[in-house]
Design a protein around this motif. Structure first.
Motif, PDB file in Angstrom:
ATOM      1  N   ARG A   1      -3.233  -1.127  17.249  1.00 42.52           N
ATOM      2  CA  ARG A   1      -3.726  -2.167  16.343  1.00 42.52           C
ATOM      3  C   ARG A   1      -4.876  -1.652  15.497  1.00 42.52           C
ATOM      4  NH1 ARG A   1      -4.217  -7.293  15.194  1.00 42.52           N
ATOM      5  NH2 ARG A   1      -6.476  -7.200  15.041  1.00 42.52           N
TER       6      ARG A   1
ATOM      7  N   LEU B   1      -4.748  -1.211  11.540  1.00 41.36           N
ATOM      8  CA  LEU B   1      -5.730  -1.913  10.724  1.00 41.36           C
ATOM      9  C   LEU B   1      -6.398  -0.937   9.755  1.00 41.36           C
ATOM     10  CD1 LEU B   1      -7.120  -4.714  10.476  1.00 41.36           C
ATOM     11  CD2 LEU B   1      -8.917  -3.830  11.918  1.00 41.36           C
TER      12      LEU B   1
ATOM     13  N   ARG C   1      -6.033  -1.060   5.748  1.00 40.14           N
ATOM     14  CA  ARG C   1      -7.273  -1.152   4.964  1.00 40.14           C
ATOM     15  C   ARG C   1      -7.347  -0.046   3.933  1.00 40.14           C
ATOM     16  NH1 ARG C   1     -11.629  -2.821   9.368  1.00 40.14           N
ATOM     17  NH2 ARG C   1     -11.590  -5.053   8.988  1.00 40.14           N
TER      18      ARG C   1
ATOM     19  N   TYR D   1      -5.141   0.807  -3.189  1.00 38.32           N
ATOM     20  CA  TYR D   1      -4.343   0.019  -4.135  1.00 38.32           C
ATOM     21  C   TYR D   1      -5.268  -0.786  -5.044  1.00 38.32           C
ATOM     22  CZ  TYR D   1      -0.808  -3.425  -5.636  1.00 38.32           C
ATOM     23  OH  TYR D   1       0.016  -4.233  -6.356  1.00 38.32           O
ATOM     24  N   LEU D   2      -6.253  -1.430  -4.405  1.00 38.96           N
ATOM     25  CA  LEU D   2      -7.184  -2.236  -5.183  1.00 38.96           C
ATOM     26  C   LEU D   2      -8.036  -1.368  -6.102  1.00 38.96           C
ATOM     27  CD1 LEU D   2      -8.338  -4.920  -2.615  1.00 38.96           C
ATOM     28  CD2 LEU D   2      -6.855  -5.212  -4.590  1.00 38.96           C
TER      29      LEU D   2
ATOM     30  N   MET E   1      -5.925  -0.451  -8.975  1.00 42.25           N
ATOM     31  CA  MET E   1      -5.815  -1.619  -9.849  1.00 42.25           C
ATOM     32  C   MET E   1      -7.103  -1.807 -10.652  1.00 42.25           C
ATOM     33  SD  MET E   1      -2.945  -3.358  -9.729  1.00 42.25           S
ATOM     34  CE  MET E   1      -1.618  -4.048  -8.784  1.00 42.25           C
TER      35      MET E   1
ATOM     36  N   LEU F   1      -7.283   0.693 -13.337  1.00 46.00           N
ATOM     37  CA  LEU F   1      -6.357   0.272 -14.389  1.00 46.00           C
ATOM     38  C   LEU F   1      -7.032  -0.764 -15.285  1.00 46.00           C
ATOM     39  CD1 LEU F   1      -3.202   0.665 -14.910  1.00 46.00           C
ATOM     40  CD2 LEU F   1      -2.956  -1.558 -13.856  1.00 46.00           C
ATOM     41  N   MET F   2      -7.744  -1.660 -14.603  1.00 50.06           N
ATOM     42  CA  MET F   2      -8.405  -2.755 -15.292  1.00 50.06           C
ATOM     43  C   MET F   2      -9.507  -2.227 -16.211  1.00 50.06           C
ATOM     44  SD  MET F   2      -9.543  -5.997 -13.148  1.00 50.06           S
ATOM     45  CE  MET F   2     -10.378  -7.386 -13.839  1.00 50.06           C
TER      46      MET F   2
ATOM     47  N   CYS G   1      -5.311   0.279 -19.863  1.00 55.69           N
ATOM     48  CA  CYS G   1      -4.437   1.205 -20.573  1.00 55.69           C
ATOM     49  C   CYS G   1      -3.359   0.486 -21.352  1.00 55.69           C
ATOM     50  CB  CYS G   1      -3.841   2.220 -19.613  1.00 55.69           C
ATOM     51  SG  CYS G   1      -2.806   1.492 -18.363  1.00 55.69           S
TER      52      CYS G   1
ATOM     53  N   PHE H   1      -3.621  -9.344   9.969  1.00 55.47           N
ATOM     54  CA  PHE H   1      -4.726  -9.295  10.936  1.00 55.47           C
ATOM     55  C   PHE H   1      -5.457 -10.619  10.989  1.00 55.47           C
ATOM     56  CE2 PHE H   1      -4.301  -5.290   8.632  1.00 55.47           C
ATOM     57  CZ  PHE H   1      -3.702  -4.558   9.640  1.00 55.47           C
TER      58      PHE H   1
ATOM     59  N   GLU I   1      -9.039 -10.114   9.458  1.00 59.98           N
ATOM     60  CA  GLU I   1      -9.160  -9.557   8.109  1.00 59.98           C
ATOM     61  C   GLU I   1      -8.476 -10.518   7.146  1.00 59.98           C
ATOM     62  OE1 GLU I   1     -10.349  -6.236   5.614  1.00 59.98           O
ATOM     63  OE2 GLU I   1     -10.846  -6.867   7.629  1.00 59.98           O
TER      64      GLU I   1
ATOM     65  N   LEU J   1      -6.699 -10.604   4.597  1.00 60.06           N
ATOM     66  CA  LEU J   1      -5.821  -9.833   3.731  1.00 60.06           C
ATOM     67  C   LEU J   1      -4.414 -10.381   3.882  1.00 60.06           C
ATOM     68  CD1 LEU J   1      -5.193  -7.204   2.034  1.00 60.06           C
ATOM     69  CD2 LEU J   1      -4.764  -6.123   4.242  1.00 60.06           C
TER      70      LEU J   1
ATOM     71  N   LEU K   1       5.613  -8.984  -5.962  1.00 61.88           N
ATOM     72  CA  LEU K   1       5.047  -8.386  -4.764  1.00 61.88           C
ATOM     73  C   LEU K   1       3.550  -8.295  -4.987  1.00 61.88           C
ATOM     74  CD1 LEU K   1       6.464  -7.217  -2.235  1.00 61.88           C
ATOM     75  CD2 LEU K   1       6.240  -4.962  -3.285  1.00 61.88           C
TER      76      LEU K   1
ATOM     77  N   LEU L   1      -0.785  -8.903  -3.257  1.00 58.81           N
ATOM     78  CA  LEU L   1      -1.679  -9.088  -2.126  1.00 58.81           C
ATOM     79  C   LEU L   1      -2.899  -9.868  -2.562  1.00 58.81           C
ATOM     80  CD1 LEU L   1      -4.332  -7.021  -2.400  1.00 58.81           C
ATOM     81  CD2 LEU L   1      -2.673  -5.345  -1.706  1.00 58.81           C
TER      82      LEU L   1
ATOM     83  N   ILE M   1      -9.919 -11.142  -4.333  1.00 60.77           N
ATOM     84  CA  ILE M   1      -9.071 -10.427  -5.292  1.00 60.77           C
ATOM     85  C   ILE M   1      -7.615 -10.791  -5.054  1.00 60.77           C
ATOM     86  CG2 ILE M   1      -8.258  -8.122  -5.974  1.00 60.77           C
ATOM     87  CD1 ILE M   1     -10.978  -7.038  -5.158  1.00 60.77           C
TER      88      ILE M   1
ATOM     89  N   ALA N   1      -3.783  -9.359  -6.495  1.00 62.21           N
ATOM     90  CA  ALA N   1      -3.109  -8.376  -7.346  1.00 62.21           C
ATOM     91  C   ALA N   1      -1.618  -8.503  -7.121  1.00 62.21           C
ATOM     92  CB  ALA N   1      -3.592  -6.973  -6.989  1.00 62.21           C
ATOM     93  N   ASP N   2      -0.881  -8.647  -8.197  1.00 65.41           N
ATOM     94  CA  ASP N   2       0.568  -8.813  -8.099  1.00 65.41           C
ATOM     95  C   ASP N   2       1.276  -7.900  -9.083  1.00 65.41           C
ATOM     96  OD1 ASP N   2       1.330 -11.377  -6.393  1.00 65.41           O
ATOM     97  OD2 ASP N   2      -0.554 -11.786  -7.434  1.00 65.41           O
ATOM     98  N   GLY N   3       2.344  -7.306  -8.596  1.00 67.31           N
ATOM     99  CA  GLY N   3       3.226  -6.557  -9.481  1.00 67.31           C
ATOM    100  C   GLY N   3       4.532  -7.332  -9.562  1.00 67.31           C
TER     101      GLY N   3
ATOM    102  N   ALA O   1       1.900  -6.493 -14.182  1.00 67.77           N
ATOM    103  CA  ALA O   1       0.931  -6.677 -13.102  1.00 67.77           C
ATOM    104  C   ALA O   1      -0.103  -7.702 -13.535  1.00 67.77           C
ATOM    105  CB  ALA O   1       0.256  -5.351 -12.773  1.00 67.77           C
TER     106      ALA O   1
ATOM    107  N   ILE P   1      -3.869  -9.185 -12.192  1.00 67.94           N
ATOM    108  CA  ILE P   1      -4.970  -8.998 -11.240  1.00 67.94           C
ATOM    109  C   ILE P   1      -6.033 -10.034 -11.544  1.00 67.94           C
ATOM    110  CG2 ILE P   1      -6.734  -7.390 -10.408  1.00 67.94           C
ATOM    111  CD1 ILE P   1      -4.921  -5.167 -11.632  1.00 67.94           C
TER     112      ILE P   1
ATOM    113  N   GLY Q   1     -12.753 -12.490 -13.312  1.00 69.55           N
ATOM    114  CA  GLY Q   1     -12.033 -11.804 -14.382  1.00 69.55           C
ATOM    115  C   GLY Q   1     -10.554 -11.718 -14.061  1.00 69.55           C
ATOM    116  N   THR Q   2      -9.734 -11.584 -15.089  1.00 70.87           N
ATOM    117  CA  THR Q   2      -8.307 -11.363 -14.879  1.00 70.87           C
ATOM    118  C   THR Q   2      -7.856 -10.227 -15.786  1.00 70.87           C
ATOM    119  OG1 THR Q   2      -7.480 -12.772 -16.666  1.00 70.87           O
ATOM    120  CG2 THR Q   2      -7.937 -13.847 -14.549  1.00 70.87           C
ATOM    121  N   TYR Q   3      -6.795  -9.604 -15.380  1.00 71.15           N
ATOM    122  CA  TYR Q   3      -6.216  -8.527 -16.174  1.00 71.15           C
ATOM    123  C   TYR Q   3      -4.707  -8.624 -16.063  1.00 71.15           C
ATOM    124  CZ  TYR Q   3      -4.595  -3.867 -17.368  1.00 71.15           C
ATOM    125  OH  TYR Q   3      -3.908  -2.819 -17.932  1.00 71.15           O
TER     126      TYR Q   3
ATOM    127  N   TYR R   1      -0.928  -6.828 -17.345  1.00 76.08           N
ATOM    128  CA  TYR R   1      -0.173  -5.755 -17.979  1.00 76.08           C
ATOM    129  C   TYR R   1       1.262  -6.226 -18.070  1.00 76.08           C
ATOM    130  CZ  TYR R   1       2.075  -1.214 -18.598  1.00 76.08           C
ATOM    131  OH  TYR R   1       2.828  -0.165 -19.094  1.00 76.08           O
TER     132      TYR R   1
END
Lengths: 376, 710
Positions: A8, A12, A16, A22-23, A26, A29-30, A34, B448, B451, B453, B491, B493, B508, B510-512, B545, B547, B565-567, B569
């Motif tokens: 676990r 975790l 994380r 990923y964040l 992102m 990217l923000m 682009c 979790f 968490e 998430l 998809l 999170l 936060i 974020a989606d694709g 995407a 965000i 804020g938002t973004y 694409y």
């Protein structure tokens, strides 16, 4: 820590790390925001070899209310092309819905409908000489449609039912007279003006007359009745005026008619000739029809001297057009130029056919809704 | 023919049965108009900065929400102004207060976004898209945008029937104490905008509210008209004219909590607007270009009844009658009559019945059945046109079976919507009957317990019906059209926490996603260049995407800061025809990138806010050529507001939901009138831009508002 707990714990950590990166990605990217979208370059513009003319001027309508009418120049002598030649030379746009173009002397006259003006340019340089407004008393566009020339004057018919007389030396409107409803064609024959009153904006209540206008007193002499929704009209060398009527786009077909301008009497319909538009060259009509609902087009010729109608069409090599939108013939070389509007929302093409009906070349992407070609 | 009439009669019969049946039984149930369903799927949660953000983070399909408090920070006058702040939403704004504003979500097109007002969809059968500029923010408690559909399965079937839903929720007088509230706004473009809201608790079970608003603006504003093909260089200074607007909105509601397990409400809404349509700005012909006007009148009356029978069964009933009248005139049209006149009247009767059954703890299933009857009539300047008008009628039956499962780490929903449509016309050809099944599935996984998430995913396959204009518009319509279908895969999170340990709490999402649009209904000329007709031609592939992030900082000494804020694409490519010149070009009016930002600073003296929307470049047509490019822009605004005067402890509760009153005064003090003064500066940097080509947007402008609550 037992095994499950350890699993676990690591799971975790992994999740994380993955979601963290990923964040972060992102967020990056923000921050960089682009915008990977770049202008696409129109295809074509290369000049074919073996052209027999030296210059092609192509006027494109553009799309309504997008101010994107263009005048293109394809110069075979200098081997240069400019799809927005007017804009490049003059540093400003031509305007909205350029509908017709004529050459008189050393000048090009561009009729810009929604913008309500005639743009007079030098034929060689493309430089604007004068912008002649065609507005009514309240400042609104008269919606000029077509132009014809006679003895030092240009005559422009407008959708508001007027015909304006322009002095080609002072480049000013000298007089205005009235024709019928929504004139959509003007021609000269035997020192008189003929205006086709379409009534197109009153669908389904079309006009169906041709106004005969005396250029001296500048008044309407008479109205000649044809069928509903008359459009293109042109006279041959013997004073026979040919008129297309477009009907109601429903049960009434396109039809070609003849008027004798010596008597200003309606002669009759030409059996079997159902064009949407035509051009007259060497006393022969070069015609096309286009069925908007089926997408079928047909090309025909009609010899005004012999009365012979070719139904097999003048294109002999099987070339197909998507949406024929304008036709011109260069009398000297015998080449026929047909514009193709494609889907009407994207740039269209100009196709050049030789005297014997073979495709000589195709100019791709000349402008949106290419309407009129002038060959020099 | 006989079979057709039989079907029609059957349709009417079923409609009547459903309507009268549900009226007769007069059932009931608990309040259900909110987007939050914590009661249904309560998972042990840490509560974040604000109650609504929780909803957004938990949702299995992307959900964005702006509360009335947040709305006040956006310098937003109309709903359309606020929707611009949602990621993935592109508002097509023709400029000015009266200009048409429609919203397209994730490049699917405006007709795929349903607009719902208090949980019942406001429909426009004629155009399929609603002008969201007509909705005022004056009486709005929250604004939500759903991609796909809500996790709430206990709702009318129509809520399942579109690719995205924008919901406008008005204030519920039962949730707050009696309120009297008057405000006056003025500002640029000759804006005059008085409004009032009055709610009264008649007793502990019954509350009534009435609100009214009048707005007038001459709508004139200066703009620069550029002549060079590049859109730079020489310009003339012009004034936008014929963009005046005058509108009136009156709303009334009666809310009842009939018992512990029973709520009901009844609402009536009337809106009328008269506006000039300035049209595109035409080079060399700006003077008196447009003489077009649009007058519209909308009225609806609706009821809602909700009852929880026991721990297993709940039932709700919703009904609506809607009448809309639209009159278009052009007094200088060059036809025989010298004018254009079109008068359209639409009516719609709507009835919906929903049942929720809780199978076992955590698992619930629902069934909703909606019956809708819509019609349109029209008159024109020309009798022949009037006689030829189709006078369409549409009967729609929506039935949806949905299920939802919740446990402490999983939320999953699924639904199957059945749509049946029957159409009838007085003249011409009616579109054939249609029947379609539309599936939807979504889930949220919270791996979790310690968490915050969540991973989420949804799939939706839905369509939009061709509109009455698409099918029957004089000579343009094509009764053979198929519905325009969309498929969406998402998809994403959501996460809340304190990154690096020392930063403040941040949340936060974020989606694709990938969307496909098939059988897109587009206009092509099929008669001549003046007469365009509708065809099913077009396929669009969209990959994108979205965000969003929000964080709040308590700075101490009465200072607090919220930033968000938002973004977005969006790669929205035309994949209709590999041989066409627009193949794999970005579709018109869709920026590749866009975003928004807002910040609110609370101080002991005043509330300061900043808001911004920005967009990358776009193309005005399907050809991504330089000549069609519209440059990107940003529109930024600031505002300051300050509360003056009395306090009212007994209103502590309602200040949380009732809008522009940032401070909750201490309890126990005497009630006295409170004033709020607010000043806004919009388009701070006076940026000259257009969302729609040749429809210039206003430059720098201001608004002042004074409101009083007593």
């Amino acid at each position: 820590m037992n095994n499950t707990g350890r699993l676990r714990y690591w799971l975790l950590k992994c999740v994380r790390a993955v979601s963290g990166s990923y964040l972060t990605a992102m967020a990056l990217l923000m921050v960089t925001a682009c915008d990977d979208m770049t202008d696409k370059v129109p295809v074509g513009n290369e000049l074919p070899d073996g052209a027999t003319s030296s210059r092609l001027y192509i006027l494109s309508e553009g799309l309504i209310h997008l101010n994107n009418s263009t005048l293109a120049l394809y110069d075979f002598d200098t081997r240069t092309t400019a799809t927005d030649w007017f804009g490049a030379v003059n540093g400003r746009r031509l305007g909205d819905t350029a509908n017709d173009m004529g050459v008189y002397g050393s000048k090009l006259y561009l009729v810009v409908s929604t913008s309500g003006l005639v743009e007079v340019t030098d034929k060689l340089s493309g430089r604007s000489l004068k912008q002649i407004p065609l507005k009514d008393g309240t400042g609104r566009s008269r919606e000029p449609r077509h132009i014809a020339f006679l003895e030092g004057f240009a005559y422009v018919c407008s959708f508001d039912g007027t015909v304006a007389e322009i002095d080609t030396t002072t480049l000013a409107v000298t007089r205005t007279t009235r024709a019928g409803r929504n004139p959509d064609g003007i021609a000269v024959a035997g020192h008189k003006l003929y205006v086709s009153n379409s009534g197109g904006l009153s669908f389904p209540n079309y006009d169906s007359t041709i106004s005969v206008i005396d250029p001296v007193h500048f008044n309407e002499l008479k109205k000649i009745k044809v069928d509903a929704n008359p459009f293109t009209l042109q006279a041959d060398s013997r004073g026979q005026l040919y008129v297309v009527t477009r009907g109601n786009y429903g049960n009434e077909r396109y039809q070609l008619h003849r008027i004798d301008t010596r008597t200003d009497e309606y002669v009759g319909a030409i059996e079997g000739a159902h064009p949407l538009n035509f051009t007259l060259s060497n006393d022969t009509l070069w015609m096309y029809s286009f069925d908007h609902s089926t997408g079928q087009s047909e090309f025909q010729t009609y010899d005004t001297r012999t009365g012979a109608l070719s139904t097999s069409g003048f294109i002999t090599d099987g070339t197909r057009l998507h949406t024929p939108f304008g036709i011109t013939r260069h009398t000297g070389t015998g080449d026929v130029y047909v514009t193709d509007a494609g889907s009407y929302t994207t740039r269209g093409d100009v196709l050049c056919f030789s005297r014997n009906g073979k495709l000589k070349y195709r100019l791709k992407g000349v402008g949106v809704n290419p309407k009129k070609v002038v060959v020099e | 023919m006989f079979a057709f009439y039989m079907n029609l009669r059957l349709a009417i019969l079923v409609f009547l049965m459903v309507t009268t049946g549900s009226l007769a039984r007069a059932i009931d149930a608990p309040g259900n108009e909110g987007p939050d369903t914590t009661r249904v799927y309560s998972i042990g949660e840490i509560t974040i900065t604000e109650q609504y953000r929780t909803t957004e983070l938990r949702s299995s399909s992307p959900l964005q929400l702006l509360s009335s408090k947040q709305l006040t920070q956006l310098n937003a006058l109309q709903v359309s102004d606020a929707v611009k702040f949602f990621s993935g939403a592109v508002v097509k704004d023709y400029g000015g207060i009266g200009g048409l504003k429609t919203v397209s979500v994730r490049s699917l097109g405006a007709s795929h976004t349903a607009v719902s007002y208090d949980g019942i969809i406001v429909n426009d059968n004629q155009t399929g898209q609603l002008d969201i500029g007509r909705f005022s923010l004056d009486n709005v408690e929250a604004l939500t945008l759903h991609n796909g559909q809500s996790d709430q399965i206990f709702q009318p079937a129509r809520q399942f029937g579109s690719a995205a839903v924008l919901n406008i929720r008005s204030r519920n007088p039962l949730e707050s104490a009696s309120t009297r509230h008057v405000s006056f706004r003025t500002g640029s473009f000759g804006l005059l905008n008085p409004s009032f809201f009055y709610s009264k608790k008649l007793n502990s079970r019954l509350a009534a509210s009435i609100s009214a608003e009048w707005l007038r603006a001459h709508g004139r504003y200066p703009y620069k008209l550029y002549y060079h093909p590049s859109g730079t260089g020489d310009f003339t200074s012009e004034t936008r004219t014929n963009s005046d607007v005058e509108n009136l909105r009156v709303e009334g509601a009666l809310h009842a909590r009939l018992s512990l397990h029973e709520t009901a409400w009844l609402k009536a809404y009337y809106y009328q607007a008269s506006r000039g349509l300035p049209g595109a700005t035409i080079l060399y012909a700006t003077e008196n270009f447009s003489t077009q006007r649009l007058n519209d009148r909308t009225f609806f009356v609706r009821g809602h009844y909700n009852r929880e029978f026991n721990r297993l069964w709940s039932v709700q009933w919703n009904a609506n009658y809607h009448r809309g009248n639209l009159v278009y005139t052009d007094t200088a049209y060059l036809n025989a009559e010298g004018r254009q006149y079109s008068n359209y009247t639409q009516q719609e009767a709507y009835n919906s019945l929903s049942v929720l059954y809780r199978v076992v703890p955590g698992l619930s299933v629902s069934f909703s059945s909606d019956a809708i009857a819509g019609s349109m009539s029209a008159g024109f300047e020309n009798d022949r046109l009037t006689q030829e008008f189709a006078h369409p009628r549409r009967f729609t039956f929506l039935n949806v079976l949905a299920a939802k499962y919740v446990n402490e780490w999983l939320l999953a929903t699924g639904s199957l919507l059945s749509t049946s449509v029957i159409e009838q016309v007085r003249t011409g050809t009616a579109a054939g009957g249609r029947h379609r099944l539309s599936p939807y599935a979504s889930m949220t996984w919270k791996p979790f317990t310690d968490e915050d998430l969540r991973f989420r995913a949804f799939y939706k396959h839905i369509f939009r019906l061709p509109t009455f204009n698409d099918l029957y518009y004089s000579r343009i319509g094509n009764a053979g059209l198929r519905p325009e279908t969309t498929r969406q895969w998402n998809l994403g999170l959501s996460w809340t926490g304190t990154p690096l340990g020392w930063l403040p709490l941040i949340s936060i999402t974020a989606d694709g996603y990938h969307n496909r649009v098939r059988d897109k209904i587009i206009a092509v000329p099929t008669k001549n260049i003046f007469v365009w007709s509708m065809v099913n031609l077009g396929e669009v592939a969209i990959t994108g995407a979205d965000i969003s992030a929000e964080s709040s900082f308590a700075l101490g000494n009465g200072f607090a800061l919220v930033v968000a804020g938002t973004y977005s694409y969006q790669r929205a490519l035309d994949i209709t025809d590999a041989g066409s010149g627009t193949y794999r070009h970005q579709i018109a009016y869709t920026p590749r990138v866009s975003g928004s930002a807002r910040a609110g600073l609370t101080t002991p003296w005043a509330e300061l806010s900043y808001s911004a929307v920005w967009s990358g470049k776009r193309y005005a047509t399907g050809e991504n050529f330089a000549e069609n490019r519209l440059p990107g822009y940003s529109d930024q605004g600031i505002s300051v507001s300050r509360e003056i005067g009395g306090t009212a402890g007994r209103r502590k509760k309602d200040s949380d939901v009732a809008g522009p009153y940032p401070h909750t005064p201490e309890a126990g003090k005497e009630a006295s009138p409170r004033f709020l003064i607010r000043a806004e500066l919009n388009n701070l940097f006076n940026e000259q831009y257009a969302v729609v080509r040749w429809y210039p947007m206003p430059g720098r402008n201001y608004r002042l508002a004074v409101s009083m609550r007593f």
